[in-house]
Design an enzyme around this catalytic site. Sequence first.
Site, PDB file in Angstrom:
ATOM      1  CE1 TYR A  21     -25.544 -54.278 -56.994  1.00  0.00           C
ATOM      2  CE2 TYR A  21     -27.225 -53.227 -58.333  1.00  0.00           C
ATOM      3  CZ  TYR A  21     -26.175 -53.819 -58.098  1.00  0.00           C
ATOM      4  OH  TYR A  21     -25.296 -54.208 -59.335  1.00  0.00           O
ATOM      5  CD  GLU A  43     -25.352 -57.994 -63.373  1.00  0.00           C
ATOM      6  OE1 GLU A  43     -26.536 -57.990 -63.898  1.00  0.00           O
ATOM      7  OE2 GLU A  43     -25.239 -56.841 -62.457  1.00  0.00           O
ATOM      8  CD1 TRP A  51     -30.903 -55.644 -59.242  1.00  0.00           C
ATOM      9  CD2 TRP A  51     -29.621 -57.268 -60.004  1.00  0.00           C
ATOM     10  NE1 TRP A  51     -29.709 -55.569 -58.589  1.00  0.00           N
ATOM     11  CE2 TRP A  51     -29.054 -56.845 -59.164  1.00  0.00           C
ATOM     12  CE3 TRP A  51     -29.285 -58.432 -60.628  1.00  0.00           C
ATOM     13  CZ2 TRP A  51     -27.525 -57.049 -58.872  1.00  0.00           C
ATOM     14  CZ3 TRP A  51     -27.918 -58.796 -60.443  1.00  0.00           C
ATOM     15  CH2 TRP A  51     -26.995 -58.088 -59.942  1.00  0.00           C
TER      16      TRP A  51
END
Length: 189
Positions: A21, A43, A51
């Site tokens: 990522y 998000e 995350w």
Amino acid sequence: MSYCNAIIGMTDEKKAIHKPYHDEHYGFPIHDDNELFGRLIMEINQAGLSWETILKKEAGFRKAYHNFNIKKVAGYTEKDRERLMADAGIIRNRLKINAAIENAKTILGIQKEFGSFEKWIEHHHPKTKDEWVKLFKKTFRFTGGEIVNEFLMSAGYLKGAHSEDCPVHKKVLKAKPLWNAKQRAGRSA
């Protein structure tokens, strides 16, 4: 600590989750509305969680939300909401699920007016973080300061995704993120 520096100190197992990522997506411009919508969903779902949790569930999100197809998600019914609430592959939070569906409907309206979600963001660029947050809170559901900041930074609209000494920073610059674009002559604010 920046994401770039945090990855350096991670175990190999955690690097395997974060590095793809970080190296290939974070901070790079996104030109596909469905992918922009998907990043917004991710998000929003990260709120209150790590995350890493979201990255581990990305495939689940893609499957559950029809690969982030805005038109399909906007058409979700109560049956779809219940399906999502029962799906262990995503974050099962009714407020976040409802936000995804309502935000998809909002984006359809934006696409009609501006041609695309991307063009809507470009139309409002540049703004300060506070101005972006105000706009997103007025327009979308479940979009607070951190969600808006991370969404815009991760999609190349706000500076700061990578440390300037991070090798990926140069790759991001080559991809021409909007935060690095020179003011265009005659452009409306």
